[in-house]
Design an enzyme around this catalytic site. Structure first.
Site, PDB file in Angstrom:
ATOM      1  N   VAL A   1      15.005   0.054  -1.873  1.00  0.00           N
ATOM      2  CA  VAL A   1      15.313   0.814  -0.663  1.00  0.00           C
ATOM      3  C   VAL A   1      16.739   0.481  -0.266  1.00  0.00           C
ATOM      4  O   VAL A   1      17.267  -0.573  -0.623  1.00  0.00           O
ATOM      5  CB  VAL A   1      14.336   0.533   0.508  1.00  0.00           C
ATOM      6  N   SER A   2      17.361   1.401   0.468  1.00  0.00           N
ATOM      7  CA  SER A   2      18.784   1.281   0.763  1.00  0.00           C
ATOM      8  C   SER A   2      19.117   0.405   1.956  1.00  0.00           C
ATOM      9  O   SER A   2      20.199  -0.139   2.034  1.00  0.00           O
ATOM     10  CB  SER A   2      19.373   2.671   1.006  1.00  0.00           C
ATOM     11  N   THR A   3      18.222   0.267   2.880  1.00  0.00           N
ATOM     12  CA  THR A   3      18.518  -0.536   4.057  1.00  0.00           C
ATOM     13  C   THR A   3      17.387  -1.508   4.327  1.00  0.00           C
ATOM     14  O   THR A   3      16.251  -1.299   3.900  1.00  0.00           O
ATOM     15  CB  THR A   3      18.715   0.347   5.316  1.00  0.00           C
TER      16      THR A   3
ATOM     17  N   GLN B   1      14.149  -0.167   5.998  1.00  0.00           N
ATOM     18  CA  GLN B   1      13.216   0.673   5.236  1.00  0.00           C
ATOM     19  C   GLN B   1      12.220  -0.257   4.548  1.00  0.00           C
ATOM     20  O   GLN B   1      12.495  -1.432   4.330  1.00  0.00           O
ATOM     21  CB  GLN B   1      13.965   1.491   4.176  1.00  0.00           C
TER      22      GLN B   1
ATOM     23  N   ARG C   1      15.887   5.914  -7.644  1.00  0.00           N
ATOM     24  CA  ARG C   1      15.940   4.542  -7.143  1.00  0.00           C
ATOM     25  C   ARG C   1      16.370   3.527  -8.201  1.00  0.00           C
ATOM     26  O   ARG C   1      16.730   2.406  -7.870  1.00  0.00           O
ATOM     27  CB  ARG C   1      14.581   4.120  -6.569  1.00  0.00           C
TER      28      ARG C   1
END
Length: 189
Positions: free
Chosen positions: A10-12, A15, A67
């Site tokens: 996940v990017s952050t 999340q 991803r």
């Protein structure tokens, strides 16, 4: 024995990986590697660990195709590396499976598009360089010597300092010191 490895990202930090983890657990992954890091970051600790554990015949599975890589080119590069090393790849969201004819076709198309993109960028770069050269602009390292730096290097080397000591003392880059030293050696012959 071949293993089925899962990978999630996940990017952050706010999340969560729950939906990806759930899909990979249901698909029967032996081990799942997780990164919580932005897509553009070049540091992927879990992915790097996963890559060191892969052996021919193993499978890497992701819940979401995009991803795996930090960019399209990185993704294509990873898939190419998998293919060369006999590693299978599956993306649950797109139904891509490199062990099937259709999956291989999809991955080959992605690879061909990435190669076309790289070649296109190289062509544009070469055209820009030729245009700049035609306009009289110099491409590459500046020609000639920086007289001030050259004098500093000459003085340091005459005092018997090593290349590393000269770099440390003058702050001039290692490659420049070596280049200036070569010039000095040529002139002293």
């Amino acid at each position: 024995m071949n293993k089925l490895f899962g990978y999630t990202r996940v990017s952050t930090l706010d999340q969560n990986l729950d939906t990806q983890l759930d899909a990979l657990h249901k698909a029967g992954c032996d081990e799942i590697f997780q990164d919580k890091i932005t897509g553009v970051s070049t540091s992927r600790p879990a992915l790097n660990t996963l890559l060191t554990q892969l052996r021919p015949g193993d499978t890497v599975m992701v819940a979401r195709f995009f991803r795996l890589g930090r960019s399209r080119d990185h993704l294509i590069s990873l898939l190419g590396e998998f293919a060369r090393n006999g590693i299978h790849f599956k993306a649950l969201d797109l139904g891509v499976d490199s062990t099937t004819a259709a999956g291989k076709l999809v991955l080959q198309i992605f690879s061909a598009l990435a190669e076309y993109n790289r070649e296109s960028i190289l062509e544009k770069t070469r055209a820009g360089q030729l245009l700049a050269k035609a306009k009289g602009k110099h491409i590459g390292r500046p020609t000639g010597l920086d007289a001030e730096k050259f004098a500093k290097v000459k003085k340091a080397l005459e005092r018997g300092l090593s290349v590393a000591e000269t770099v440390s003392l003058t702050g001039i880059s290692m490659s420049s010191v070596k280049r200036y030293r070569k010039q000095l050696e040529k002139t002293s012959l």
